[in-house]
Design an enzyme around this catalytic site. Structure first.
Site, PDB file in Angstrom:
ATOM      1  N   ASP A 229     -32.388  31.282 -85.304  1.00  0.00           N
ATOM      2  CA  ASP A 229     -31.192  30.483 -85.042  1.00  0.00           C
ATOM      3  C   ASP A 229     -30.077  30.946 -85.980  1.00  0.00           C
ATOM      4  OD1 ASP A 229     -31.818  29.418 -87.536  1.00  0.00           O
ATOM      5  OD2 ASP A 229     -31.487  27.339 -86.915  1.00  0.00           O
TER       6      ASP A 229
ATOM      7  N   TYR B 289     -34.528  30.950 -77.754  1.00  0.00           N
ATOM      8  CA  TYR B 289     -34.676  30.269 -79.041  1.00  0.00           C
ATOM      9  C   TYR B 289     -35.512  29.003 -78.903  1.00  0.00           C
ATOM     10  CZ  TYR B 289     -34.052  27.003 -82.737  1.00  0.00           C
ATOM     11  OH  TYR B 289     -34.345  26.073 -83.707  1.00  0.00           O
TER      12      TYR B 289
ATOM     13  N   GLU C  20     -35.174  19.880 -80.619  1.00  0.00           N
ATOM     14  CA  GLU C  20     -34.598  21.224 -80.592  1.00  0.00           C
ATOM     15  C   GLU C  20     -33.375  21.294 -79.685  1.00  0.00           C
ATOM     16  OE1 GLU C  20     -35.059  23.728 -82.413  1.00  0.00           O
ATOM     17  OE2 GLU C  20     -36.842  23.089 -83.491  1.00  0.00           O
TER      18      GLU C  20
END
Length: 322
Positions: free
Chosen positions: A150, A132, A49
């Protein structure tokens, strides 16, 4: 469609149909990626990520694989100097992400028994982990029901529900409320929904050339129903050629290749000098010198790298942080 319209949609069978359609499409069309494997550790998901922020999958894959082979657990990275994280970050760009991952690994090793924490709140407390990333890791590594938003997801929501070609330039509270209203109540389905909408934005509902004929929910798309109106603004891409960012990247490439401090005057050598030998290995300089940067820009880049913790002065030269 307004938020009120989205809320109304959320209470109808139509939304459930959207969830099912996206789940079916994802099961057939999703890319096979190592961080999606059931065998992937939460650490692997966290690393992916962070690496995938502003960086395409094709560039992340080899670096992610190298990192996970080198540091399969956070404790392994935590024992290394932060400079090694930067060295093996390679050319992914935005190398401060490597420093943040290293700092997160140290906290995970020291405060969480070497295990990535499994809640949004605990993940959010890690260095460099924002809303996020915390939501994405909680959802994709631990199966939590979290609202993941996102750029790709925002674009799909904007077109599918709001009838807009593009979302607003920056994330708004209204977009978060919309995303939350679209989330399935079922926990497992919510994880699949996040992943499938993200994948749809990456593969089909792209920013410049959406492949509407391949979209599994095209019949429900508010943007298509509105006649595909153009964006209300022109997205601004980040400049690269001739910028400080490009020069910093070239300097970092030299530092990654050198095992010992690099004297400042080496960065200022003439373009004909293609490299220098350090510890028995040739460190290339051609890419740096091809930029033909002004002395003041080079000075600014070197000082900025030191200020950002990506380099340090040692024995009269510049090196990766120890």
């Amino acid at each position: 469609m307004s938020l009120a319209g989205a809320a109304e949609l959320a209470g109808t069978r139509h939304l459930a149909d959207l969830h099912r359609s996206m789940q079916r499409w994802f099961s057939e069309a999703a890319r096979v990626l190592p961080w999606r494997s059931p065998d992937c550790s939460p650490w692997g998901v966290l690393v992916s990520e962070v690496m995938l922020q502003q960086t395409p999958v094709v560039r992340v894959l080899p670096v992610w694989e190298d990192w996970l082979q080198r540091w399969p657990h956070p404790a392994g990275l935590a024992k290394e100097p932060s400079g090694e994280a930067v060295r093996h970050w390679g050319r992914l760009g935005y190398p401060r992400r490597a420093l943040r991952l290293h700092a997160a690994a140290v906290v995970i090793a020291e405060e969480h028994g070497g295990k990535v924490p499994d809640t949004h709140a605990a993940l959010l407390s890690l260095p460099g982990v924002g809303e996020y990333t915390a939501a994405a890791v909680a959802a994709f590594a631990f199966g939590r029901r979290e609202t993941v938003v996102d750029t790709n997801i925002r674009r799909v929501h904007a077109r599918l529900v709001s009838g807009l070609a593009l979302p607003s330039p920056s994330l708004t509270a209204a977009e978060m409320r919309l995303a939350e209203s679209l989330m399935p109540d079922d926990v497992a389905l919510s994880v699949s929904w996040n992943a499938s909408v993200m994948e749809l934005g990456a593969l089909v509902c792209t920013a410049r050339s959406p492949k509407c004929s391949e979209c599994p929910v095209r019949e429900s798309c508010a943007w298509r129903a509105a006649g595909e109106p153009p964006p209300t603004y022109t997205p601004k891409g980040q400049a690269w050629h001739g910028t400080d960012r490009q020069l910093r990247g070239a300097v970092m490439a030299v530092l990654r290749a050198a095992e010992s401090p690099v004297a400042r005057e080496i960065f200022e050598r003439p373009a004909a000098d293609l490299g220098f030998v350090a510890d028995g290995a040739t460190v290339p300089l051609a890419a740096l010198h091809r930029l033909n940067s002004a002395p003041e820009q080079l000075e600014r880049a070197l000082e900025g790298l030191v200020r950002d913790g990506l380099a340090e002065m040692h024995d009269g030269g510049l090196r990766l942080p120890a």
